[in-house]
Design an enzyme around this catalytic site. Structure first.
Site, PDB file in Angstrom:
ATOM      1  N   HIS A 283     -18.103  36.315  16.330  1.00 24.65           N
ATOM      2  CA  HIS A 283     -18.455  37.120  17.500  1.00 24.65           C
ATOM      3  C   HIS A 283     -19.794  37.805  17.229  1.00 24.65           C
ATOM      4  O   HIS A 283     -20.389  37.601  16.158  1.00 24.65           O
ATOM      5  CB  HIS A 283     -17.341  38.106  17.850  1.00 24.65           C
TER       6      HIS A 283
ATOM      7  N   HIS B 280     -20.531  39.603  13.806  1.00 24.70           N
ATOM      8  CA  HIS B 280     -20.988  38.738  12.707  1.00 24.70           C
ATOM      9  C   HIS B 280     -22.431  38.300  12.951  1.00 24.70           C
ATOM     10  O   HIS B 280     -23.241  38.221  12.029  1.00 24.70           O
ATOM     11  CB  HIS B 280     -20.109  37.486  12.588  1.00 24.70           C
TER      12      HIS B 280
ATOM     13  N   CYS C  69      -2.576  46.470   4.488  1.00 19.32           N
ATOM     14  CA  CYS C  69      -3.034  46.041   5.815  1.00 19.32           C
ATOM     15  C   CYS C  69      -3.570  44.619   5.693  1.00 19.32           C
ATOM     16  O   CYS C  69      -4.566  44.391   4.993  1.00 19.32           O
ATOM     17  CB  CYS C  69      -4.124  46.964   6.346  1.00 19.32           C
TER      18      CYS C  69
ATOM     19  N   CYS D 183      -7.255  44.106   6.991  1.00 18.56           N
ATOM     20  CA  CYS D 183      -8.331  44.470   6.056  1.00 18.56           C
ATOM     21  C   CYS D 183      -8.196  43.715   4.741  1.00 18.56           C
ATOM     22  O   CYS D 183      -9.102  43.733   3.922  1.00 18.56           O
ATOM     23  CB  CYS D 183      -8.289  45.954   5.702  1.00 18.56           C
TER      24      CYS D 183
ATOM     25  N   CYS E 198      -3.637  51.217   9.895  1.00 19.68           N
ATOM     26  CA  CYS E 198      -4.932  51.486   9.283  1.00 19.68           C
ATOM     27  C   CYS E 198      -5.933  51.825  10.389  1.00 19.68           C
ATOM     28  O   CYS E 198      -5.718  51.446  11.541  1.00 19.68           O
ATOM     29  CB  CYS E 198      -5.380  50.279   8.461  1.00 19.68           C
TER      30      CYS E 198
ATOM     31  N   HIS F 218      -7.103  48.517  12.367  1.00 17.14           N
ATOM     32  CA  HIS F 218      -6.234  47.484  12.941  1.00 17.14           C
ATOM     33  C   HIS F 218      -4.969  48.082  13.552  1.00 17.14           C
ATOM     34  O   HIS F 218      -3.879  47.995  12.963  1.00 17.14           O
ATOM     35  CB  HIS F 218      -5.875  46.438  11.869  1.00 17.14           C
TER      36      HIS F 218
ATOM     37  N   LYS G 118     -14.229  49.591  21.045  1.00 13.02           N
ATOM     38  CA  LYS G 118     -14.217  48.740  19.864  1.00 13.02           C
ATOM     39  C   LYS G 118     -14.040  47.288  20.321  1.00 13.02           C
ATOM     40  O   LYS G 118     -13.307  47.040  21.273  1.00 13.02           O
ATOM     41  CB  LYS G 118     -13.024  49.167  19.006  1.00 13.02           C
TER      42      LYS G 118
ATOM     43  N   LYS H  17      -9.633  41.751  20.503  1.00 13.45           N
ATOM     44  CA  LYS H  17      -9.031  40.704  21.333  1.00 13.45           C
ATOM     45  C   LYS H  17      -8.186  41.300  22.440  1.00 13.45           C
ATOM     46  O   LYS H  17      -8.203  40.842  23.571  1.00 13.45           O
ATOM     47  CB  LYS H  17      -8.147  39.810  20.455  1.00 13.45           C
TER      48      LYS H  17
HETATM   49  N1  MSP Z   1     -14.656  38.576   4.461  1.00 15.04           N
HETATM   50  C1  MSP Z   1     -15.061  39.925   4.404  1.00 15.04           C
HETATM   51  C2  MSP Z   1     -16.414  40.062   3.711  1.00 15.04           C
HETATM   52  C3  MSP Z   1     -16.482  39.526   2.313  1.00 15.04           C
HETATM   53  S1  MSP Z   1     -18.097  39.641   1.673  1.00 15.04           S
HETATM   54  C4  MSP Z   1     -17.927  39.305   0.063  1.00 15.04           C
HETATM   55  C5  MSP Z   1     -15.173  40.511   5.810  1.00 15.04           C
HETATM   56  N2  MSP Z   1     -15.337  39.635   6.806  1.00 15.04           N
HETATM   57  S2  MSP Z   1     -15.473  40.005   8.360  1.00 15.04           S
HETATM   58  O1  MSP Z   1     -15.418  38.752   9.056  1.00 15.04           O
HETATM   59  O2  MSP Z   1     -14.507  40.986   8.733  1.00 15.04           O
HETATM   60  O3  MSP Z   1     -16.926  40.563   8.552  1.00 15.04           O
HETATM   61  C6  MSP Z   1     -17.251  41.931   8.429  1.00 15.04           C
HETATM   62  C7  MSP Z   1     -18.727  42.089   8.711  1.00 15.04           C
HETATM   63  O4  MSP Z   1     -19.062  41.568  10.033  1.00 15.04           O
HETATM   64  C8  MSP Z   1     -19.230  43.527   8.773  1.00 15.04           C
HETATM   65  O5  MSP Z   1     -19.456  44.082   7.498  1.00 15.04           O
HETATM   66  C9  MSP Z   1     -20.508  43.338   9.558  1.00 15.04           C
HETATM   67  O6  MSP Z   1     -21.458  42.720   8.723  1.00 15.04           O
HETATM   68  C10 MSP Z   1     -20.080  42.350  10.628  1.00 15.04           C
HETATM   69  N3  MSP Z   1     -19.515  43.028  11.797  1.00 15.04           N
HETATM   70  C11 MSP Z   1     -18.311  42.764  12.378  1.00 15.04           C
HETATM   71  N4  MSP Z   1     -18.136  43.564  13.473  1.00 15.04           N
HETATM   72  C12 MSP Z   1     -19.203  44.374  13.622  1.00 15.04           C
HETATM   73  C13 MSP Z   1     -19.527  45.442  14.492  1.00 15.04           C
HETATM   74  N5  MSP Z   1     -18.756  45.770  15.511  1.00 15.04           N
HETATM   75  N6  MSP Z   1     -20.675  46.136  14.242  1.00 15.04           N
HETATM   76  C14 MSP Z   1     -21.495  45.825  13.193  1.00 15.04           C
HETATM   77  N7  MSP Z   1     -21.206  44.833  12.349  1.00 15.04           N
HETATM   78  C15 MSP Z   1     -20.141  44.033  12.573  1.00 15.04           C
HETATM   79  O7  MSP Z   1     -15.146  41.712   5.949  1.00 15.04           O
END
Ligand code: MSP
Length: 472
Positions: free
Chosen positions: A18, A21, A128, A131, A145, A148, A294, A297
Protein backbone atom coordinates in the site's frame (compact mmCIF):
# COMPACT_ATOMS: atom_id res chain seq x y z
CA UNK A 1 31.84 9.92 0.85
CA UNK A 2 32.57 7.77 -2.21
CA UNK A 3 29.78 5.21 -1.98
CA UNK A 4 26.25 5.03 -0.62
CA UNK A 5 24.20 2.09 0.62
CA UNK A 6 20.51 2.78 1.36
CA UNK A 7 17.89 0.27 2.53
CA UNK A 8 14.13 0.14 3.07
CA UNK A 9 12.46 -2.16 5.57
CA UNK A 10 11.66 -5.51 4.02
CA UNK A 11 7.87 -5.57 3.93
CA UNK A 12 5.61 -8.30 5.24
CA UNK A 13 3.99 -10.30 2.49
CA UNK A 14 0.78 -11.03 4.35
CA UNK A 15 -0.90 -8.59 1.99
CA UNK A 16 -0.33 -6.46 -1.10
CA UNK A 17 1.73 -3.25 -0.92
CA UNK A 18 0.00 0.00 0.00
CA UNK A 19 1.10 3.61 -0.13
CA UNK A 20 2.71 3.36 3.34
CA UNK A 21 5.24 0.90 1.94
CA UNK A 22 5.44 2.97 -1.24
CA UNK A 23 6.34 6.10 0.71
CA UNK A 24 9.51 4.71 2.33
CA UNK A 25 10.54 2.97 -0.87
CA UNK A 26 10.07 6.16 -2.84
CA UNK A 27 12.22 8.17 -0.44
CA UNK A 28 14.94 5.51 -0.66
CA UNK A 29 14.70 5.72 -4.44
CA UNK A 30 15.21 9.48 -4.30
CA UNK A 31 18.38 9.00 -2.23
CA UNK A 32 19.67 6.29 -4.57
CA UNK A 33 19.06 8.36 -7.69
CA UNK A 34 20.56 11.47 -6.16
CA UNK A 35 23.76 9.70 -5.08
CA UNK A 36 24.06 7.84 -8.39
CA UNK A 37 24.15 11.27 -10.03
CA UNK A 38 27.03 12.32 -7.80
CA UNK A 39 28.99 9.13 -7.14
CA UNK A 40 28.21 7.08 -10.25
CA UNK A 41 25.78 4.14 -10.48
CA UNK A 42 28.38 1.53 -9.45
CA UNK A 43 28.96 3.28 -6.17
CA UNK A 44 25.37 3.15 -4.96
CA UNK A 45 23.55 0.14 -3.61
CA UNK A 46 19.80 0.40 -3.04
CA UNK A 47 18.22 -2.58 -1.31
CA UNK A 48 14.57 -3.38 -0.74
CA UNK A 49 12.65 -6.63 -0.44
CA UNK A 50 10.16 -8.73 1.45
CA UNK A 51 9.96 -10.32 4.91
CA UNK A 52 8.48 -13.75 4.28
CA UNK A 53 8.71 -15.90 7.41
CA UNK A 54 6.77 -16.07 10.68
CA UNK A 55 3.35 -16.75 12.07
CA UNK A 56 1.61 -13.76 10.46
CA UNK A 57 2.64 -14.89 6.97
CA UNK A 58 1.86 -18.54 7.69
CA UNK A 59 -1.65 -17.53 8.81
CA UNK A 60 -2.19 -15.34 5.74
CA UNK A 61 -1.13 -18.23 3.48
CA UNK A 62 -3.54 -20.54 5.28
CA UNK A 63 -6.41 -18.09 4.86
CA UNK A 64 -5.58 -17.88 1.16
CA UNK A 65 -5.58 -21.70 1.02
CA UNK A 66 -2.00 -21.80 -0.27
CA UNK A 67 1.29 -23.36 0.73
CA UNK A 68 3.41 -20.67 2.41
CA UNK A 69 6.12 -20.74 -0.26
CA UNK A 70 3.60 -20.47 -3.10
CA UNK A 71 1.86 -17.64 -1.27
CA UNK A 72 5.02 -15.63 -0.56
CA UNK A 73 6.22 -16.12 -4.14
CA UNK A 74 3.00 -14.55 -5.35
CA UNK A 75 2.79 -11.65 -2.92
CA UNK A 76 6.45 -10.68 -3.27
CA UNK A 77 5.76 -10.36 -7.01
CA UNK A 78 3.06 -7.78 -6.21
CA UNK A 79 5.69 -5.72 -4.41
CA UNK A 80 8.03 -5.93 -7.39
CA UNK A 81 5.19 -4.91 -9.73
CA UNK A 82 4.30 -1.91 -7.59
CA UNK A 83 7.92 -0.77 -7.48
CA UNK A 84 8.22 -1.10 -11.21
CA UNK A 85 5.07 0.92 -11.63
CA UNK A 86 6.43 3.69 -9.43
CA UNK A 87 9.76 3.66 -11.29
CA UNK A 88 11.71 2.50 -8.23
CA UNK A 89 15.32 1.85 -9.20
CA UNK A 90 16.31 -0.71 -6.56
CA UNK A 91 19.54 -2.62 -7.22
CA UNK A 92 18.50 -5.82 -5.49
CA UNK A 93 15.21 -7.25 -4.24
CA UNK A 94 15.83 -9.29 -1.11
CA UNK A 95 13.64 -12.19 -0.03
CA UNK A 96 14.17 -13.83 3.35
CA UNK A 97 13.18 -17.23 1.93
CA UNK A 98 16.34 -17.13 -0.22
CA UNK A 99 18.21 -20.30 0.90
CA UNK A 100 21.49 -18.35 0.95
CA UNK A 101 20.00 -15.96 3.50
CA UNK A 102 18.59 -18.84 5.57
CA UNK A 103 22.04 -20.46 5.67
CA UNK A 104 23.60 -17.14 6.63
CA UNK A 105 21.15 -16.59 9.50
CA UNK A 106 21.90 -20.06 10.87
CA UNK A 107 25.66 -19.46 10.71
CA UNK A 108 25.55 -16.08 12.35
CA UNK A 109 23.23 -17.24 15.14
CA UNK A 110 25.44 -20.23 15.81
CA UNK A 111 28.35 -17.83 16.16
CA UNK A 112 26.42 -15.66 18.63
CA UNK A 113 25.34 -18.79 20.55
CA UNK A 114 28.93 -20.09 20.72
CA UNK A 115 30.03 -16.77 22.15
CA UNK A 116 27.60 -17.20 25.03
CA UNK A 117 25.10 -14.47 24.18
CA UNK A 118 22.14 -16.86 23.80
CA UNK A 119 20.50 -18.96 26.52
CA UNK A 120 17.25 -20.90 27.00
CA UNK A 121 14.48 -19.77 29.34
CA UNK A 122 10.72 -19.71 29.83
CA UNK A 123 8.72 -16.79 28.53
CA UNK A 124 5.25 -15.80 29.53
CA UNK A 125 3.53 -12.83 27.97
CA UNK A 126 1.02 -11.32 25.56
CA UNK A 127 1.89 -11.75 21.89
CA UNK A 128 0.60 -9.61 19.01
CA UNK A 129 0.73 -11.54 15.73
CA UNK A 130 0.16 -8.30 13.79
CA UNK A 131 3.42 -6.84 15.13
CA UNK A 132 5.09 -10.22 15.51
CA UNK A 133 6.23 -9.29 19.02
CA UNK A 134 5.43 -9.55 22.70
CA UNK A 135 3.55 -6.53 24.05
CA UNK A 136 4.40 -5.28 27.52
CA UNK A 137 1.49 -4.85 29.97
CA UNK A 138 1.87 -1.04 29.99
CA UNK A 139 1.64 -0.95 26.18
CA UNK A 140 -1.77 -2.66 26.05
CA UNK A 141 -4.62 -0.36 24.97
CA UNK A 142 -8.15 -1.63 25.65
CA UNK A 143 -7.07 -5.26 25.46
CA UNK A 144 -5.01 -5.04 22.28
CA UNK A 145 -1.73 -3.62 20.99
CA UNK A 146 -1.79 0.08 19.97
CA UNK A 147 -1.47 -0.75 16.25
CA UNK A 148 -3.73 -3.78 15.79
CA UNK A 149 -7.16 -3.28 17.31
CA UNK A 150 -8.51 -6.15 15.20
CA UNK A 151 -6.01 -8.75 16.43
CA UNK A 152 -6.62 -10.14 19.93
CA UNK A 153 -3.46 -10.54 22.00
CA UNK A 154 -2.45 -14.16 22.56
CA UNK A 155 -1.38 -15.28 26.00
CA UNK A 156 1.71 -17.43 25.62
CA UNK A 157 4.03 -19.39 27.78
CA UNK A 158 6.84 -21.22 26.07
CA UNK A 159 10.49 -22.12 26.22
CA UNK A 160 12.48 -19.75 24.04
CA UNK A 161 16.06 -18.92 23.34
CA UNK A 162 16.99 -15.45 24.56
CA UNK A 163 19.55 -12.92 23.43
CA UNK A 164 21.41 -11.50 26.37
CA UNK A 165 20.68 -7.85 25.67
CA UNK A 166 21.68 -6.91 29.20
CA UNK A 167 25.27 -7.96 28.43
CA UNK A 168 25.30 -6.10 25.12
CA UNK A 169 23.36 -2.96 26.07
CA UNK A 170 26.13 -0.92 27.76
CA UNK A 171 28.37 -0.99 24.69
CA UNK A 172 25.46 -0.35 22.29
CA UNK A 173 24.31 2.56 24.41
CA UNK A 174 27.80 4.03 24.39
CA UNK A 175 27.94 3.72 20.58
CA UNK A 176 24.52 5.33 20.25
CA UNK A 177 25.33 8.22 22.57
CA UNK A 178 28.62 8.88 20.76
CA UNK A 179 26.97 8.75 17.34
CA UNK A 180 29.08 5.76 16.26
CA UNK A 181 25.80 5.01 14.53
CA UNK A 182 23.36 7.88 14.19
CA UNK A 183 19.68 7.65 15.03
CA UNK A 184 17.66 10.43 13.41
CA UNK A 185 15.75 12.71 13.82
CA UNK A 186 17.52 13.80 17.02
CA UNK A 187 14.44 13.48 19.24
CA UNK A 188 14.14 9.85 18.20
CA UNK A 189 17.69 9.21 19.33
CA UNK A 190 16.80 10.69 22.72
CA UNK A 191 13.76 8.42 22.99
CA UNK A 192 15.91 5.34 22.35
CA UNK A 193 18.60 6.47 24.78
CA UNK A 194 15.99 6.98 27.54
CA UNK A 195 14.42 3.62 26.84
CA UNK A 196 17.78 1.84 27.11
CA UNK A 197 18.71 3.77 30.24
CA UNK A 198 15.33 2.84 31.72
CA UNK A 199 16.45 -0.81 31.73
CA UNK A 200 16.46 -3.50 29.09
CA UNK A 201 15.08 -7.01 29.29
CA UNK A 202 16.63 -9.83 27.27
CA UNK A 203 14.57 -10.69 24.18
CA UNK A 204 13.42 -14.02 22.97
CA UNK A 205 14.91 -14.87 19.59
CA UNK A 206 13.20 -18.18 18.82
CA UNK A 207 9.69 -19.58 18.60
CA UNK A 208 8.69 -23.10 19.56
CA UNK A 209 5.36 -23.42 17.78
CA UNK A 210 6.05 -21.59 14.53
CA UNK A 211 6.95 -23.89 11.64
CA UNK A 212 7.38 -21.30 8.89
CA UNK A 213 10.87 -19.93 9.47
CA UNK A 214 14.58 -20.64 9.70
CA UNK A 215 15.38 -23.56 12.00
CA UNK A 216 17.58 -22.75 15.00
CA UNK A 217 20.84 -24.53 14.11
CA UNK A 218 21.52 -26.14 17.52
CA UNK A 219 17.85 -27.00 18.24
CA UNK A 220 15.69 -27.69 15.21
CA UNK A 221 12.50 -27.82 17.25
CA UNK A 222 12.67 -24.01 17.28
CA UNK A 223 12.52 -21.47 14.48
CA UNK A 224 14.38 -18.16 14.54
CA UNK A 225 12.15 -15.26 15.58
CA UNK A 226 11.11 -13.53 12.36
CA UNK A 227 12.51 -10.14 13.36
CA UNK A 228 16.02 -11.54 13.92
CA UNK A 229 15.91 -13.29 10.57
CA UNK A 230 14.62 -10.11 8.90
CA UNK A 231 17.12 -7.63 10.34
CA UNK A 232 20.04 -9.62 9.00
CA UNK A 233 18.83 -9.03 5.43
CA UNK A 234 20.68 -5.72 5.32
CA UNK A 235 23.98 -7.42 5.97
CA UNK A 236 23.35 -10.72 4.15
CA UNK A 237 22.65 -8.81 0.94
CA UNK A 238 26.20 -7.49 0.94
CA UNK A 239 27.50 -11.06 1.29
CA UNK A 240 25.29 -12.82 -1.26
CA UNK A 241 24.94 -10.24 -4.02
CA UNK A 242 28.04 -10.25 -6.14
CA UNK A 243 30.33 -7.26 -5.78
CA UNK A 244 28.43 -5.64 -2.90
CA UNK A 245 30.64 -6.68 -0.01
CA UNK A 246 32.29 -3.26 0.17
CA UNK A 247 28.94 -1.57 0.87
CA UNK A 248 28.75 -2.71 4.51
CA UNK A 249 28.31 -0.75 6.81
CA UNK A 250 25.09 0.65 5.36
CA UNK A 251 24.95 4.43 5.08
CA UNK A 252 21.23 4.75 5.71
CA UNK A 253 18.48 2.47 6.98
CA UNK A 254 15.15 4.15 6.21
CA UNK A 255 11.96 3.17 8.05
CA UNK A 256 9.06 4.60 10.02
CA UNK A 257 8.90 5.02 13.75
CA UNK A 258 6.79 1.86 14.23
CA UNK A 259 9.91 -0.27 13.86
CA UNK A 260 12.60 2.07 15.10
CA UNK A 261 13.33 0.16 18.29
CA UNK A 262 14.31 -2.93 16.30
CA UNK A 263 16.54 -0.87 14.03
CA UNK A 264 18.05 1.52 16.53
CA UNK A 265 18.86 -0.93 19.29
CA UNK A 266 18.13 -4.64 18.71
CA UNK A 267 19.88 -4.62 15.33
CA UNK A 268 23.03 -3.05 16.74
CA UNK A 269 23.05 -5.50 19.68
CA UNK A 270 22.92 -8.39 17.21
CA UNK A 271 25.71 -6.88 15.13
CA UNK A 272 27.83 -6.34 18.21
CA UNK A 273 27.32 -9.96 19.28
CA UNK A 274 28.25 -11.13 15.78
CA UNK A 275 31.26 -8.77 15.60
CA UNK A 276 29.92 -6.93 12.56
CA UNK A 277 30.30 -3.12 12.33
CA UNK A 278 27.28 -0.90 13.08
CA UNK A 279 25.41 0.83 10.23
CA UNK A 280 26.11 4.56 9.88
CA UNK A 281 22.61 6.00 10.19
CA UNK A 282 19.04 4.95 10.94
CA UNK A 283 16.38 7.48 9.98
CA UNK A 284 12.78 7.08 11.13
CA UNK A 285 10.37 9.16 9.10
CA UNK A 286 6.87 9.89 10.36
CA UNK A 287 3.80 7.73 10.22
CA UNK A 288 0.89 9.08 8.24
CA UNK A 289 -2.86 8.76 8.41
CA UNK A 290 -5.23 9.07 5.44
CA UNK A 291 -7.71 11.93 5.67
CA UNK A 292 -7.34 11.76 9.45
CA UNK A 293 -7.74 8.00 9.79
CA UNK A 294 -5.29 5.14 10.21
CA UNK A 295 -4.91 3.11 7.02
CA UNK A 296 -6.75 -0.12 7.67
CA UNK A 297 -8.63 -2.81 5.82
CA UNK A 298 -11.65 -2.52 8.08
CA UNK A 299 -11.96 1.23 7.42
CA UNK A 300 -11.49 0.47 3.72
CA UNK A 301 -8.94 3.23 3.10
CA UNK A 302 -5.91 1.08 2.21
CA UNK A 303 -4.62 2.64 -0.98
CA UNK A 304 -2.81 0.66 -3.64
CA UNK A 305 -0.02 2.71 -5.29
CA UNK A 306 -1.53 1.68 -8.66
CA UNK A 307 -4.67 3.71 -7.89
CA UNK A 308 -2.60 6.86 -7.55
CA UNK A 309 -0.58 6.11 -10.68
CA UNK A 310 -3.79 5.55 -12.65
CA UNK A 311 -5.04 9.04 -11.81
CA UNK A 312 -1.86 11.10 -11.54
CA UNK A 313 0.69 9.24 -13.64
CA UNK A 314 3.98 7.92 -12.23
CA UNK A 315 5.64 11.25 -11.51
CA UNK A 316 2.36 12.77 -10.35
CA UNK A 317 1.94 9.97 -7.79
CA UNK A 318 5.59 10.31 -6.74
CA UNK A 319 5.25 14.05 -6.26
CA UNK A 320 2.02 13.87 -4.28
CA UNK A 321 3.37 11.20 -1.95
CA UNK A 322 6.72 12.89 -1.46
CA UNK A 323 5.16 16.23 -0.58
CA UNK A 324 2.20 14.93 1.41
CA UNK A 325 3.71 15.73 4.82
CA UNK A 326 7.09 16.81 6.26
CA UNK A 327 9.51 13.92 6.05
CA UNK A 328 10.61 13.52 9.68
CA UNK A 329 7.20 14.21 11.26
CA UNK A 330 3.94 12.38 11.52
CA UNK A 331 1.35 13.65 9.13
CA UNK A 332 -1.95 13.28 7.40
CA UNK A 333 -2.30 12.54 3.70
CA UNK A 334 -5.20 14.53 2.42
CA UNK A 335 -6.35 12.62 -0.65
CA UNK A 336 -9.14 15.09 -1.13
CA UNK A 337 -6.52 17.75 -1.88
CA UNK A 338 -4.46 15.67 -4.32
CA UNK A 339 -6.33 16.85 -7.46
CA UNK A 340 -5.97 20.48 -6.49
CA UNK A 341 -2.28 20.04 -5.69
CA UNK A 342 -1.64 18.17 -8.93
CA UNK A 343 -3.18 21.02 -10.91
CA UNK A 344 -1.53 23.86 -9.02
CA UNK A 345 2.01 22.45 -8.62
CA UNK A 346 2.38 20.18 -11.64
CA UNK A 347 0.00 21.11 -14.47
CA UNK A 348 -0.09 24.88 -13.82
CA UNK A 349 3.26 24.97 -12.00
CA UNK A 350 6.25 23.26 -13.55
CA UNK A 351 4.30 22.05 -16.63
CA UNK A 352 3.10 25.51 -17.57
CA UNK A 353 6.46 27.13 -16.84
CA UNK A 354 8.38 24.72 -19.09
CA UNK A 355 5.95 25.25 -21.93
CA UNK A 356 5.99 29.02 -21.46
CA UNK A 357 9.79 29.29 -21.49
CA UNK A 358 10.26 26.76 -24.31
CA UNK A 359 7.78 28.71 -26.45
CA UNK A 360 9.76 31.90 -25.87
CA UNK A 361 12.99 30.06 -26.70
CA UNK A 362 11.49 28.69 -29.90
CA UNK A 363 10.34 32.14 -31.00
CA UNK A 364 13.77 33.60 -30.26
CA UNK A 365 15.49 30.65 -32.08
CA UNK A 366 17.54 29.84 -28.98
CA UNK A 367 20.02 26.94 -29.22
CA UNK A 368 20.17 24.13 -26.65
CA UNK A 369 22.41 24.44 -23.57
CA UNK A 370 25.06 22.11 -22.04
CA UNK A 371 23.95 20.07 -18.98
CA UNK A 372 25.18 21.56 -15.68
CA UNK A 373 27.65 19.28 -13.96
CA UNK A 374 27.58 20.36 -10.33
CA UNK A 375 24.71 19.28 -8.05
CA UNK A 376 22.77 22.21 -6.59
CA UNK A 377 24.24 23.23 -3.24
CA UNK A 378 20.84 23.53 -1.50
CA UNK A 379 20.11 19.94 -2.50
CA UNK A 380 23.40 18.51 -1.27
CA UNK A 381 22.93 20.17 2.09
CA UNK A 382 19.38 18.81 2.48
CA UNK A 383 20.40 15.30 1.38
CA UNK A 384 23.36 15.25 3.74
CA UNK A 385 20.96 15.95 6.62
CA UNK A 386 18.59 13.28 5.24
CA UNK A 387 15.78 15.73 4.46
CA UNK A 388 15.20 15.27 0.73
CA UNK A 389 11.74 16.84 0.98
CA UNK A 390 13.43 20.15 1.78
CA UNK A 391 15.42 19.90 -1.45
CA UNK A 392 12.17 19.31 -3.31
CA UNK A 393 10.53 22.28 -1.56
CA UNK A 394 13.47 24.43 -2.60
CA UNK A 395 13.02 23.42 -6.25
CA UNK A 396 9.40 24.53 -6.05
CA UNK A 397 10.46 27.90 -4.65
CA UNK A 398 12.70 28.30 -7.68
CA UNK A 399 9.81 27.39 -9.96
CA UNK A 400 7.58 30.04 -8.36
CA UNK A 401 10.38 32.62 -8.40
CA UNK A 402 11.02 32.09 -12.08
CA UNK A 403 7.32 32.39 -12.85
CA UNK A 404 7.22 35.71 -10.99
CA UNK A 405 10.39 36.93 -12.64
CA UNK A 406 8.96 36.31 -16.10
CA UNK A 407 5.85 38.29 -15.20
CA UNK A 408 7.95 41.20 -13.90
CA UNK A 409 10.40 41.12 -16.83
CA UNK A 410 7.52 41.02 -19.34
CA UNK A 411 9.87 39.62 -22.03
CA UNK A 412 7.20 40.02 -24.72
CA UNK A 413 7.89 43.77 -24.54
CA UNK A 414 11.66 43.42 -25.04
CA UNK A 415 13.76 44.05 -28.12
CA UNK A 416 15.36 41.11 -29.92
CA UNK A 417 18.84 41.25 -28.37
CA UNK A 418 17.66 41.91 -24.84
CA UNK A 419 14.97 39.28 -25.28
CA UNK A 420 17.48 36.56 -26.19
CA UNK A 421 19.53 37.41 -23.12
CA UNK A 422 16.71 37.14 -20.56
CA UNK A 423 15.25 34.02 -22.17
CA UNK A 424 18.70 32.42 -22.10
CA UNK A 425 18.70 32.96 -18.33
CA UNK A 426 15.24 31.36 -17.95
CA UNK A 427 16.30 28.34 -19.98
CA UNK A 428 19.40 27.91 -17.85
CA UNK A 429 17.40 28.06 -14.62
CA UNK A 430 14.90 25.53 -15.95
CA UNK A 431 17.62 23.16 -17.10
CA UNK A 432 19.08 23.29 -13.61
CA UNK A 433 15.61 22.57 -12.22
CA UNK A 434 15.30 19.59 -14.61
CA UNK A 435 18.55 18.12 -13.31
CA UNK A 436 17.62 18.72 -9.67
CA UNK A 437 14.15 17.25 -10.16
CA UNK A 438 15.45 14.03 -11.68
CA UNK A 439 15.91 12.03 -8.45
CA UNK A 440 12.33 12.91 -7.44
CA UNK A 441 10.47 12.87 -10.77
CA UNK A 442 12.80 10.98 -13.11
CA UNK A 443 10.70 11.19 -16.30
CA UNK A 444 9.80 14.83 -15.84
CA UNK A 445 13.43 15.70 -15.10
CA UNK A 446 14.53 13.89 -18.24
CA UNK A 447 11.92 15.60 -20.39
CA UNK A 448 12.96 19.04 -19.14
CA UNK A 449 16.62 18.25 -19.76
CA UNK A 450 15.77 17.03 -23.28
CA UNK A 451 13.84 20.21 -24.11
CA UNK A 452 16.63 22.59 -23.13
CA UNK A 453 19.60 20.57 -24.42
CA UNK A 454 18.24 19.81 -27.89
CA UNK A 455 20.19 21.52 -30.71
CA UNK A 456 17.28 23.94 -31.13
CA UNK A 457 14.75 24.46 -28.35
CA UNK A 458 11.12 23.84 -29.31
CA UNK A 459 7.86 23.76 -27.38
CA UNK A 460 7.27 20.24 -25.92
CA UNK A 461 4.02 18.37 -25.26
CA UNK A 462 2.40 19.30 -21.93
CA UNK A 463 4.31 17.63 -19.07
CA UNK A 464 1.14 17.22 -17.00
CA UNK A 465 -2.41 17.44 -18.34
CA UNK A 466 -4.73 19.43 -16.09
CA UNK A 467 -7.22 17.24 -14.24
CA UNK A 468 -10.90 17.93 -14.58
CA UNK A 469 -13.26 17.39 -11.63
CA UNK A 470 -14.03 13.74 -10.84
CA UNK A 471 -17.51 12.62 -11.81
CA UNK A 472 -19.99 11.94 -9.01
N1 MSP B 1 8.70 -6.72 8.11
C1 MSP B 1 8.85 -5.63 8.99
C2 MSP B 1 10.15 -4.89 8.72
C3 MSP B 1 11.40 -5.70 8.82
S1 MSP B 1 12.80 -4.77 8.39
C4 MSP B 1 14.08 -5.71 8.84
C5 MSP B 1 7.68 -4.66 8.84
N2 MSP B 1 7.02 -4.70 7.69
S2 MSP B 1 5.76 -3.78 7.30
O1 MSP B 1 5.26 -4.33 6.07
O2 MSP B 1 4.84 -3.70 8.38
O3 MSP B 1 6.34 -2.37 6.96
C6 MSP B 1 6.50 -1.35 7.92
C7 MSP B 1 7.05 -0.13 7.23
O4 MSP B 1 6.18 0.29 6.14
C8 MSP B 1 7.15 1.13 8.09
O5 MSP B 1 8.29 1.14 8.92
C9 MSP B 1 7.21 2.19 7.02
O6 MSP B 1 8.47 2.15 6.40
C10 MSP B 1 6.17 1.70 6.03
N3 MSP B 1 4.82 2.18 6.37
C11 MSP B 1 3.71 1.41 6.51
N4 MSP B 1 2.63 2.20 6.79
C12 MSP B 1 3.01 3.49 6.85
C13 MSP B 1 2.37 4.71 7.19
N5 MSP B 1 1.07 4.77 7.42
N6 MSP B 1 3.14 5.83 7.28
C14 MSP B 1 4.49 5.80 7.06
N7 MSP B 1 5.12 4.66 6.75
C15 MSP B 1 4.43 3.53 6.55
O7 MSP B 1 7.45 -3.88 9.74
Amino acid sequence: MNQFYVTTPIYYVNDKPHIGHAYTTLVADVFARYYRGILGADNVFFLTGTDEHGQKIAEAAKTAGKEPQVFVDEVSEHFKESWELLNISYDYFFRTTDPRHEAFVRDVLQKIYDKGFIYKDKYKGLYCVGCEKYILPDEVVEGHCPLHANKPLEEREEENYFLSLSKLAPRVLEALENDEYRVLPAEKKNEIVSKVRGGIKDISISRAGVEWGVKVPWDESHTVYVWIDALFNYYTATRIVEGKERFWPADLHLLAKDILWFHAFIWEALLLAAEIPFPKAVFAHGFFTIDGQKMSKSIGNVIDPATLVARYGVDGARYLLLTAFPFGNDGDISLSRFDEKFNSDLANGIGNLVSRVATLCEKACLLGLPIPEEPASAASEAFARFYPDEALGHIWEEIRDLDKKINTDAPWKLEDKELKKVIGVYAKVLLRIGVDLSPFLPDTGKQIIDVFTKPAITKPHALFARLEKKQG
